[in-house]
Design an enzyme around this catalytic site. Sequence first.
Site, PDB file in Angstrom:
ATOM      1  N   PHE A 124      92.521  -7.519   3.085  1.00  0.00           N
ATOM      2  CA  PHE A 124      91.943  -6.789   4.275  1.00  0.00           C
ATOM      3  C   PHE A 124      90.173  -7.347   4.083  1.00  0.00           C
ATOM      4  O   PHE A 124      89.969  -6.255   2.775  1.00  0.00           O
ATOM      5  CB  PHE A 124      92.004  -5.672   4.633  1.00  0.00           C
ATOM      6  CG  PHE A 124      93.425  -5.080   5.204  1.00  0.00           C
ATOM      7  CD1 PHE A 124      93.692  -5.501   5.859  1.00  0.00           C
ATOM      8  CD2 PHE A 124      94.561  -4.645   4.032  1.00  0.00           C
ATOM      9  CE1 PHE A 124      94.662  -4.997   7.066  1.00  0.00           C
ATOM     10  CE2 PHE A 124      95.681  -4.754   4.737  1.00  0.00           C
ATOM     11  CZ  PHE A 124      95.622  -4.543   6.256  1.00  0.00           C
ATOM     12  N   ASP A 125      89.790  -7.158   4.782  1.00  0.00           N
ATOM     13  CA  ASP A 125      88.122  -6.952   4.915  1.00  0.00           C
ATOM     14  C   ASP A 125      87.737  -6.065   4.904  1.00  0.00           C
ATOM     15  O   ASP A 125      88.780  -5.053   6.100  1.00  0.00           O
ATOM     16  CB  ASP A 125      88.254  -7.915   5.707  1.00  0.00           C
ATOM     17  CG  ASP A 125      86.458  -7.545   6.351  1.00  0.00           C
ATOM     18  OD1 ASP A 125      85.235  -8.444   5.358  1.00  0.00           O
ATOM     19  OD2 ASP A 125      86.117  -7.780   8.093  1.00  0.00           O
ATOM     20  N   VAL A 126      86.828  -5.547   4.658  1.00  0.00           N
ATOM     21  CA  VAL A 126      86.621  -3.864   5.236  1.00  0.00           C
ATOM     22  C   VAL A 126      85.473  -3.748   6.371  1.00  0.00           C
ATOM     23  O   VAL A 126      86.382  -3.198   7.270  1.00  0.00           O
ATOM     24  CB  VAL A 126      86.005  -2.977   3.842  1.00  0.00           C
ATOM     25  CG1 VAL A 126      85.191  -1.865   3.763  1.00  0.00           C
ATOM     26  CG2 VAL A 126      86.988  -2.734   2.920  1.00  0.00           C
ATOM     27  N   ASP A 127      84.439  -3.971   6.045  1.00  0.00           N
ATOM     28  CA  ASP A 127      84.079  -4.036   7.258  1.00  0.00           C
ATOM     29  C   ASP A 127      83.670  -4.644   8.808  1.00  0.00           C
ATOM     30  O   ASP A 127      84.074  -6.158   8.721  1.00  0.00           O
ATOM     31  CB  ASP A 127      81.901  -4.645   7.535  1.00  0.00           C
ATOM     32  CG  ASP A 127      81.671  -3.174   6.147  1.00  0.00           C
ATOM     33  OD1 ASP A 127      81.526  -2.181   5.670  1.00  0.00           O
ATOM     34  OD2 ASP A 127      80.671  -4.331   4.947  1.00  0.00           O
TER      35      ASP A 127
END
Length: 217
Positions: free
Chosen positions: A9-12
């Site tokens: 997962f990317d976060v932002d």
Amino acid sequence: MLKYSAILFDVDGTLIDSAPGILHTLEEVFHTMGVDTTNVNLRRYLGPPLRKSFGEHFSDKAKIEEAAERYRASYHEKGSHECAVFPGVPEMLRRLKEAGLVLCTATSKPTRVVTPILEEQGLAEYFDFIGGASMDESRDTKTAVVRYVLAQPMMQGKRVLMVGDRNDDMRGAADCGLDAAGALYGYGSREELEPFHPVILAKDCADLADQILHMAE
């Protein structure tokens, strides 16, 4: 059998709506370093690595590093707390975890920056590994971060999907030979993501979890 056994997962823009803190910090840094951002769309810097964004305004490498250091100092103190979890994220992560998937982050934020944010927002417990950029330039692109996470012991032999909201996420996945899923509720757009042929385009977190859990080999 589920098609994927691990999710990055990317976060932002994918897990956390961190736009307010990022934008406020960018405005502060550009102002203190004499850059007029009146006609600059700062939202396009939501997601890409810091040095890449600052490189559009400073040609001198030392200036880029100074901007990055100023940003991180201010963001640590203030901006990192100006964020909120996107609706449905905890439920999505819980569903994926209960299905037996290995969950990791692959974010352009440095690991030591993103870890306390995930802890503060109550998300750290869902991840088997929190992968992020390095503080220096040794691991400073999404591709480098994804490769770093893929090299971890728990990722060996896994069928991996990368989830993100910007073209950097899609490109990082493609560079590493991974399928990608696009989070349309994030900072990117369908037009930005579609050229990379993501296997999933999700309107929200529930939709993302549904599609992942219904894709079988």
